[in-house]
Each structure stands twice: as structure tokens, then as C-alpha cells.
Design an enzyme around this catalytic site. Structure first.
Site, short mmCIF file in Angstrom:
data_model
loop_
_atom_site.label_atom_id
_atom_site.label_comp_id
_atom_site.label_asym_id
_atom_site.label_seq_id
_atom_site.Cartn_x
_atom_site.Cartn_y
_atom_site.Cartn_z
N CYS B 413 2.08 -0.64 -0.20
CA CYS B 413 1.09 -0.71 0.50
C CYS B 413 0.94 -0.09 1.92
O CYS B 413 -0.07 0.47 2.52
CB CYS B 413 0.55 -2.01 0.47
SG CYS B 413 1.69 -3.10 1.26
N HIS B 457 0.99 -7.82 2.50
CA HIS B 457 0.27 -6.64 2.17
C HIS B 457 -0.17 -5.89 3.31
O HIS B 457 0.00 -6.49 4.52
CB HIS B 457 -0.92 -7.08 1.18
CG HIS B 457 -1.69 -6.26 0.65
ND1 HIS B 457 -1.08 -5.08 -0.11
CD2 HIS B 457 -2.99 -5.76 0.86
CE1 HIS B 457 -2.04 -4.14 -0.43
NE2 HIS B 457 -3.16 -4.64 -0.07
N ASP B 473 -9.22 -1.05 1.21
CA ASP B 473 -7.77 -1.02 0.65
C ASP B 473 -7.15 0.05 -0.23
O ASP B 473 -7.74 0.02 -1.31
CB ASP B 473 -7.68 -2.68 -0.01
CG ASP B 473 -6.25 -2.83 -0.41
OD1 ASP B 473 -5.40 -2.05 -0.05
OD2 ASP B 473 -5.82 -3.71 -0.97
#
Lengths: 305, 668
Positions: B413, B457, B473
Site C-alpha cells: 500500500c 495501511h 485508496d
């Protein structure tokens, strides 16, 4: 009443020279209804003291010489069959007297010793099923010889505890002995002693003693003494409750003799060596003679106020 | 020290007492093992052995020189192994060392009592390091052993029987339980007057205040718990659970970090919209000052503030498990006007580097003048092109964004969010990286979410006029199952989930019974942290309020303090019995009398009676004999003859004596 007591002391002091403290303690012991153990070498005046006390206080006197073959019956008395009446007749032994001198008590067997000691404790004797009261007042002076212990039966601690006091007379001072040697005193003068008290008066005095005042502060002092004997490491064992009662009774009698109707710490301290000495043993020497140094420690270290 | 005192103090230690003392010492030291240097354990074994040899009379007590050497050596050891005598760890090591060393020189009961009390204290310090439910249960063992040692030290009928001693100790503990419960419920938790330095936890895993490629992937391998969340309403969808920790705005070409300006405290402008979400979080210690929350935290816990980048932060780092309640407004409008300084920070880029990405950004900008369209194009790009989501991305060189976007296309991520932010900034759209946690594991046993370190994250926020900040995201485009179901599903079979943590129970989620056991146990811990450890401050007030209505809590506190004081007063009265001292006015006066005469060289021995003392004093001070006797006779009359007399009379006699004595200052 107190003047009479003082004259008693003076009379005895005339016979037994230079032993004022011991004489006073002996009288204290009697007034507190306790029995006395005299421990000393032969010839130190033990018998003279007993005789003098008996005469001055007007008490009937008996002497029992303890020997290895003495039987309890010889002390207490026996029943003898009377042929004419067809019944047993009791012939009382020497114990039925008011003041008894048990001489050299440690020479007799434990059986005979305990016959006397039981009588001392109970104030009565039981012979062949019949209980007979002993005369009142009843006062025992036992003596024993600290040396030449061969063939003797030393009194165990439990029986020592029954004597209110243990005294030893000790050698006389030089002046007193000089007077003795010059023939101015001694046993010869015993018959000169006249009774100063009688039974009634003695009983009255003895009844007066428990009324001597003991304050809380004084009881605290006695408790401190007793607790010290129980908690400090140098004591093999502590004073029993009988011991603390004895200490208080003797202190009262001493205070009474001193002409006070209350007890002060000095009274307790005056009687402590005689009352506690034979009840205490050092931890380092539990079979020893007793706690002279322990008592001195108590007198010195336990807070009096 | 007089002979009487030393006699009382030198009571020997019974065998049972010593045995329990040794057992208690072992039990107290065990929970400390984790943070004690190894030499302390050696010291303890040596001391215990020595002590046993002393008891068996095979070894002597240490003499002064040995004691001094041991003390110096221990001090030096603490200094060397903990870097100084200051700080919680060094203090605890010192305490344990004292606890261990004192055992050797224990001669009498009083010394042993000191060891027992040290033990209680050392046990209390263990709670600073470990306060879990198992630890709390364990602490009952050393507590019972210490009590048993305390009982065994007394000379009693029990002194010969270790089990009876332990049974009595257990009974005492049980009897103390109601009192403990009362104190727990009602005793006010004061804020510490000074900051207690928390234990320096070495190797706490968690988010840090900067991010380089690979950092979060590292966290993805850790099965440790980050925090637990209980929602007051229904659980929101998983894809909405973005737990913000902090915002990273400064990029140096490789590393994202907090902008220096973000430390300024300036409440951000935002507008409440939509429905709020209320939840409470029990956070594990992170040693960092920031707290986790969903956007936008409308109510902050007392100690924390909402910073200008919407993160929650408190003044002190979180070193203890922390319970706090937050109400969040997920649909809020954030900074529609935009502050100039925040926007400047959100456009910062390094001077050079990543030319390919910059060129691509310029081209995107040309094609999509609207920010929203550009963002959508970027997301489509991640979705369409063969990007790969992996825990083990290849190492990247100097132009990390270029290499990732156009060459390796494999990342976690942080790679996606970092690349997207870079491109947005290069295209002139203010953007920033947000780190935190995403999702969580639902525990049906307790109806709460478990968020682990592997849920860490990073995502992106960009700003446009009127709309304010919005979150996107990029990871969702590449691996939607990471967001919808979690990391384990996203990694799939070929990449082992938590394969470097074989002991982590979270790894074995597929085994049904084990998973249920794990979740139930976690639920128990959650309850412990929420209702036992977290029962303080606001929560305690609320509970008490719900019981006593809206009674004035200050009054309640005063009443509690007053009742405790009253209890102590009764105990003190019972112990000291002041009414007994009434008769002791005489004694006090007698002490004054003694002091007065002591100034003239007359010391009364403890065993000397008043009359004997007076005789001696009268001999030595014949001129004052009359006054001395007057006092003592009066004292005797009052104290021993029971004659009623006011203490004033005695005091007057004392004053008369003082007047007759020459005035002298001395040791009195």
C-alpha cells in the site's frame, strides 16, 4: 499493732545478731501466709531463727528432722488400734503444730517430702480417708544444706515454687560474731523471749495484709517484671502466675511491716530476691541454683516508674 | 539500644517463615525476569544459597566489608547495565537487588519484615510492566506467599506448619477481597503529581512518524494487536474503516514524513455532515503520542486534541493501554476553504528526481483539467495496468516512484499511495499520504473489532476547492479484497500470511476451534482492559453517577475521604488509647523531675524506685532535700497510695523544687 510487730523484730534481733533484713523477710513471709525455705550451711542460726519466731509470735513449735528413712506417717501421724475401746485411735504426727521446722528437708525421700509439701499447699491432711485440718496459722520453715549433697533428694522446681521465699542467712558480720563469742546472745537466750503476739492478733494482722493498697501503677510494675522474666532470653523460664501473686502478697506484707497501707516499688524490690530467686533459672544453667544475677538484672533494668 | 530492646528485636526467624520468604522471593522475581539483567538472577541464586547455608549453620553472616562490597558491586552493576540510577527500569533493578541482598543479612524478625515489605513493593512495580489478566491472576501467588511468610515469621502455633500458614494467608486474601472491591470502585484515581516514566518498551512494533517503501510491509508480517474497537451502533462496512493515525506531508524523494508545520496547534475548519459514529477504542501501548480514530473525530478524549491535519494527538506517548471514546463524522466536509499553509505543504515536492512521473503528471493534467477526473484517471490506471499487490516488493533505486510506476509495478500500500500522491502533487493537486490501519477482525464473542499490526495501511487524501479533503485508496484498485476482506485474503495462497510469526495465533484462523478459542480469550482480555484497567477518570465518574444519580461528586469524594479518616481515627484511638494517659500526668511530672535532677548530675537508673532515687538525690543535694522529699512523697501518695490529688499540686511541688535548685543549663 505495728509497734508490737516492731518489738517482735527487736526481740528476735537480740537473739539472732546482725540479721535484721533476713528476720524482717522471714516475718514478712509469715504475715503473707507463706512458707519459708532457709538454705544455708549448718550452724548459721536457722534453728535459732525458727525458735525465736515461734516464741515471739506465740506459736506452737515442732521440729521434724528429715532423714532418709523418714516415712510420711512419721510426719502426718498414724492410727493405732486401741484394744480397750476396740477402735483405731489417731495419734497426730508432728505436722499438727503451728510452726514447723522441717530440718534438712532434702535428706528425706521424695515421698516424705511430698507429704509435707501437700500439707503446706492444702492446709489440711488426709490420713486413712479422714481429712483433718491443720492448725491455723500454719507456717513451715524448711531448711536445706546447699553443700554436701551426697545422698540427698533436691527439691524439684515445682516444689520450690510452693515456698513463698527462699532465704539464706549468711555469715554474721564481724561485730555480731564478736558479740556472739562474748556470750551475749545465741540460743541460750531463747528462753528469755516472751510471746509478744497471740493467735488472735496474728490472725488479725494477717487479715489486714490483703487490704494494703496496690495501685494500677504498681501492678504495671509487677507485670513489667513478670513479662521481662518471660520474654528475655537469659531466663530459662518465666515466673508463674503463682509467682507473681506471691510477689504481690509479699510486697503487701513488707509494706505493712514498714508501716504503710500502700505498696511502693521499693517494697517489691525489697522482697523480689527472696520471692523470685528460687523460681528463676538462667538459660545457660537451667539446673543451677537460681537466679541471683537474674534478680539483680531485673532490679536494675526493669523500669520501676 | 538497651539490652531489653535488643532482646525484643533479635527474635530468631522460624523455619516456616524463612521457607515462605524464599518461595515468595522466587514468585516476586519471576514476573520481573523479562526486564532484569541476567546478573541479578545470579545474585539472587547466590544469596538464596547463602541464606540457606546460614540457616543450616554452614556459613557465617556477611561481615561489614562483604556487605559494603556487595552494595558497591550492585550499584555499579545497575549503573552499567541500565545506564544510570535514574528511570523506572534502573529503579526496579535496584529495588530487586535490595530485596535479594537484604535476605542474606536477615538475622531477626524485624529484618525479615523489611524483606517482606520490600517484596510487596517489588510486586507492585511488576504491575507497571505487565497488567494483563493472566499476570493479575499470577500476582495472587506471590501475594499469598508473602502473607504466608509474614504469618510464618510470628511465633505462633502455626509456625511449624507451612500449609496451615498458607491456608491462613489465603483466608486473609479472601477476607480482603470485599475491601479491595470497594476501594476499586470508589477510590478516586488521582493524576500522578509527577510524570512517572513508563517502562521503555524495546521493540514495540507499530507505525512510526515516517514512511519509506517497505516500512508498512514490515508491519504486515506482525500479528501483534494494535487496538480494539467497540461500536455503540451497528458495525459500519469494512470498506469505511480507515483508522487514521497521522498524515505525512513532507517528501524527500524517498521518505515521507510529517511536515514540521503540522506540529502547530491550529484546530482545522470542518463541518458536520451525515450520521455520526460513536465507538470506544482500547489502544495497546505504542510509545507514540497519536491516537487512532475514524475521520473526523468530533469529540476527543480529555487529554487529546484534534490537530490541523485531523489526527488526534495527546501530550504524552501512550505507554499504558489506553481507553478512549470518540464520536466521528465520516461524511464531514473538511477544510473547504483550505488554509494557505496547509495547501503549500500539500504541494511540496523535491527539486529533482522521478522525471518520468513528473512528465506523466503534466500530460494527465493536460488531458483532465478537473481534479476529480484526474484522480479517477489515475485510479483507472492502477486498475487497468498489471500492478501487483505483494508483501515482498523488489527494492527500488533512487527514482523510486518512476521505477515503481513504469518498471516493477509490484508494491504494498505504501508504494501505491506514495506514487499516487507524488503524481497528484506533480499535477498541481494538493495531496498527502495518510497512514493508519484499515479494517479489522470482527470478534463475535464480544461484538468488537480487533485491529492488528498487519492491518496497517496507507492511503491518499487530495484537496479541491469547495469539496475540501477527500480520501482515495489506490490499493483498492489493485487488490480490492485487501479492503473488503483483509490482508490474508489479499495475499492469497502463494504468499504466506504471517509466515515469520509461527507462534501468532492469528495465523491459524482457518482452524475453527482454535480461532474460536483465540477470539474468546481476546474477548476476556478486552473486558479486562475496558472494565478493570480502564476503570478510571471519566469512566469511574460515569459509573458512580449512574449509581448515585447526579449527587455532587466532590461532596462524595469529601465524604469518602472523611470516612476513611474517621476509620483511621478509630484505629488510632484503639491503638494509642489516649484516655489511658490521664493518670500519666503524674508520670510526665515525674519525668520532668528526673530531667531537672539530671541537670545536676543525678541520673535515675531504670530500675531505681522513686524513693530510692529521692534518698540518693537528698544525699547529694542536702540543701534541696526537703523539696525533693516533698515532691516524691506527694508523687508516691498520688501514684501508689491512691490519694486523690490534682496534678496541679504535684506540679507546684516540682516548681518549688526548681526554685530551690541553682539555675543550670545542661544535658537534660
Amino acid at each position: 499493732m505495728r509497734t508490737r510487730l516492731e518489738s517482735c523484730l527487736q526481740s528476735i534481733d537480740r537473739v539472732l545478731l546482725g540479721k535484721e533484713l533476713q528476720v524482717r523477710l522471714a516475718l514478712t513471709c509469715l504475715l503473707a501466709r507463706g512458707h519459708l525455705l532457709l538454705e544455708d550451711l549448718p550452724g548459721m542460726g536457722k534453728t535459732t531463727l525458727s525458735h525465736a519466731l515461734a516464741r515471739v509470735l506465740g506459736l506452737g513449735f515442732q521440729r521434724i528432722q528429715f532423714t532418709a528413712d523418714l516415712l510420711p506417717g512419721d510426719i502426718l501421724g498414724t492410727s493405732v488400734f486401741d484394744r480397750e475401746s476396740g477402735q483405731f485411735v489417731f495419734y497426730p504426727g508432728p505436722i499438727f503444730a503451728e510452726l514447723i521446722l522441717a530440718d534438712e528437708i532434702n535428706r528425706a525421700t521424695p515421698k516424705s517430702q511430698s507429704a509435707l509439701l501437700e500439707a503446706m499447699e492444702e492446709g489440711q491432711v488426709t490420713i486413712e480417708g479422714a481429712t483433718r485440718p491443720l492448725p491455723a496459722p500454719f507456717f513451715v520453715i524448711a531448711t536445706q544444706n546447699p553443700v554436701s549433697q551426697g545422698g540427698t533428694f533436691a527439691l524439684p522446681e515445682s516444689q520450690l515454687d510452693r515456698f513463698l521465699m527462699r532465704l539464706s542467712l549468711g555469715y554474721p558480720a564481724r561485730a555480731a560474731e564478736r558479740a556472739l563469742l562474748m556470750g551475749g546472745s545465741g540460743r541460750q537466750r531463747l528462753p528469755e523471749l516472751a510471746p509478744i503476739l497471740d493467735h488472735a492478733l496474728l490472725a488479725e494482722i494477717q487479715a489486714e495484709i490483703p487490704r494494703v493498697r496496690v495501685s494500677d501503677a504498681l501492678v504495671d510494675y509487677v507485670l513489667r517484671l513478670v513479662e521481662a522474666t518471660r520474654s528475655q532470653p537469659q531466663f530459662a523460664w518465666g515466673l508463674s502466675p503463682r509467682g507473681s501473686l506471691a510477689l504481690l502478697a509479699a510486697s503487701r506484707a513488707w509494706a505493712f511491716l514498714a508501716g504503710r497501707d500502700y505498696v511502693i516499688p521499693e517494697d517489691v524490690q525489697a522482697v523480689l530476691p527472696a520471692v523470685a530467686g528460687h523460681r528463676l533459672r538462667e538459660r545457660a544453667d537451667p539446673a543451677g541454683h537460681g537466679g541471683g544475677t537474674l534478680v539483680q538484672w531485673l532490679l536494675r533494668e526493669v523500669a520501676a516508674v | 539500644m538497651t539490652a531489653a530492646q535488643s532482646g525484643a528485636a533479635l527474635q530468631p526467624i522460624p523455619r516456616v517463615g524463612l521457607t515462605w520468604l524464599l518461595i515468595a522471593q522466587l514468585l516476586v522475581i519471576l514476573p520481573h525476569l523479562g526486564h532484569l539483567p541476567a546478573w541479578i538472577v545470579g545474585l539472587w541464586l547466590g544469596c538464596a544459597g547463602w541464606r540457606i547455608q546460614i540457616f543450616r549453620m554452614r556459613a557465617p553472616y556477611p561481615n561489614g566489608r562483604v556487605k559494603a562490597a556487595l552494595m558497591l558491586g550492585t550499584g555499579l552493576g545497575v549503573y552499567l547495565s541500565r545506564g544510570g540510577p535514574v528511570g523506572l527500569e534502573a529503579g526496579v533493578v535496584l529495588l530487586i537487588a535490595a530485596f535479594v541482598l537484604k535476605l542474606v543479612e536477615v538475622r531477626s524478625r524485624r529484618d525479615a519484615l523489611v524483606v517482606v515489605f520490600l517484596g510487596f513493593f517489588a510486586l507492585a512495580t511488576a504491575c507497571l510492566f505487565e497488567d494483563g489478566i493472566l499476570a493479575a491472576l499470577y500476582y495472587l501467588l506471590p501475594l499469598a506467599a508473602l502473607l504466608a511468610a509474614l504469618i510464618g515469621l510470628q511465633q505462633s502455633a502455626l509456625a511449624a506448619n507451612p500449609w496451615a500458614t498458607l491456608r491462613l494467608a489465603g483466608g486473609l486474601l479472601l477476607q480482603a477481597a470485599p475491601l479491595m472491591l470497594l476501594l476499586f470502585l470508589f477510590f478516586p484515581r488521582f493524576e500522578p503529581l509527577w510524570t512517572l516514566p513508563g517502562p521503555r518498551e524495546r521493540g514495540v512494533t507499530g507505525l512510526s512518524d515516517s514512511m519509506t517503501p517497505g516500512d508498512i510491509a514490515e508491519l504486515g508480517r506482525s500479528g501483534e494487536l494494535a487496538f480494539r474497537v467497540g461500536f455503540e451502533g451497528p458495525l459500519p462496512e469494512r470498506s469505511r474503516l480507515y483508522w487514521r493515525a497521522l498524515t505525512l506531508e513532507h517528501f524527500d524523494g524517498r521518505r515521507w514524513s510529517q511536515a514540521p508545520g503540522a506540529q502547530q496547534l491550529e484546530p482545522p475548519a470542518w463541518e458536520k455532515r451525515g450520521e455520526p459514529l460513536a465507538y470506544s477504542i482500547v489502544m495497546q501501548p505504542s510509545n507514540q503520542p497519536w491516537l487512532y480514530s475514524l475521520d473526523v473525530a468530533g469529540s476527543a478524549p480529555d487529554d487529546a486534541r484534534l490537530m490541523d491535519d485531523f489526527r488526534l494527538q495527546q501530550r504524552r506517548p501512550v505507554t499504558q493501554p489506553l481507553l478512549y471514546r470518540v464520536v466521528s463524522w465520516p461524511d464531514a466536509l473538511r477544510e473547504p476553504e483550505g488554509s494557505a499553509s496547509a495547501l503549500r505543504r500539500a504541494l511540496q515536492l523535491p527539486e529533482r528526481g522521478n522525471p518520468q512521473s513528473r512528465a506523466w503528471a503534466a500530460e494527465l493534467r493536460r488531458r483532465h483539467p478537473q481534479p476529480e477526473a484526474l484522480v479517477q484517471a489515475l485510479l483507472d490506471h492502477f486498475n487497468r495496468e498489471p500492478f501487483h499487490y505483494t508483501l515482498k516488493p523488489p527494492l527500488l533505486g533512487r527514482d523510486s516512484i518512476d521505477e515503481f510506476l513504469f518498471a516493477s509495478r509490484q508494491g504494498f500500500c505504501e508504494h501505491f499511495s506514495s506514487a499516487m500522491t507524488f503524481v497528484l502533487r506533480a499535477a498541481g493537486i494538493p495531496a498527502r499520504v495518510v497512514t493508519g490501519y484499515q479494517g479489522g477482525e470482527f470478534n463475535p464473542a464480544g461484538n468488537y473489532l480487533l485491529v492488528h499490526q498487519f492491518d496497517a495501511h496507507a492511503w491518499v487524501e487530495y484537496w479541491q476547492p469547495q469539496q475540501g479533503w477527500s480520501a482515495v485508496d489506490p490499493t483498492f484498485q489493485v487488490a480490492p479484497e485487501r479492503i473488503e476482506r483483509g490482508l490474508q485474503q489479499a495475499l492469497g495462497e502463494e504468499q504466506g500470511f504471517l509466515e515469520e510469526a509461527p507462534l501468532s495465533l492469528a495465523r491459524y484462523r482457518d482452524i475453527g476451534w482454535l480461532n474460536r478459542l483465540r477470539l474468546s480469550w481476546d474477548n476476556l482480555n478486552y473486558g479486562w482492559q475496558r472494565w478493570v484497567l480502564g476503570y478510571q477518570g471519566e469512566q469511574q465518574l460515569q459509573t458512580l453517577r449512574s449509581w448515585f444519580g447526579n449527587a455532587d461528586l466532590r461532596l462524595l469524594g469529601v465524604a469518602a475521604v472523611a470516612s476513611v479518616a474517621a476509620m483511621w481515627a478509630v484505629v488510632a484511638l484503639w491503638l494509642f488509647k489516649p484516655w489511658r494517659r490521664e493518670g500519666d500526668a503524674q508520670q510526665r511530672l515525674f519525668r520532668r523531675f528526673e530531667r531537672l535532677l539530671a541537670r545536676h548530675g543525678l541520673q535515675r537508673g531504670p530500675g531505681e524506685g522513686p524513693r530510692a532515687f529521692a534518698e540518693r538525690a537528698a544525699r547529694q543535694l542536702p540543701a534541696q532535700a526537703g523539696a525533693i522529699w516533698a515532691f516524691v512523697v506527694l508523687f508516691e501518695a498520688q501514684r501508689y497510695a491512691g490519694r486523690e490529688g490534682a496534678p496541679g499540686e504535684l506540679a507546684r511541688a516540682l516548681r518549688r523544687l526548681r526554685r530551690t535548685l541553682p539555675w543550670r543549663v545542661g544535658s537534660g
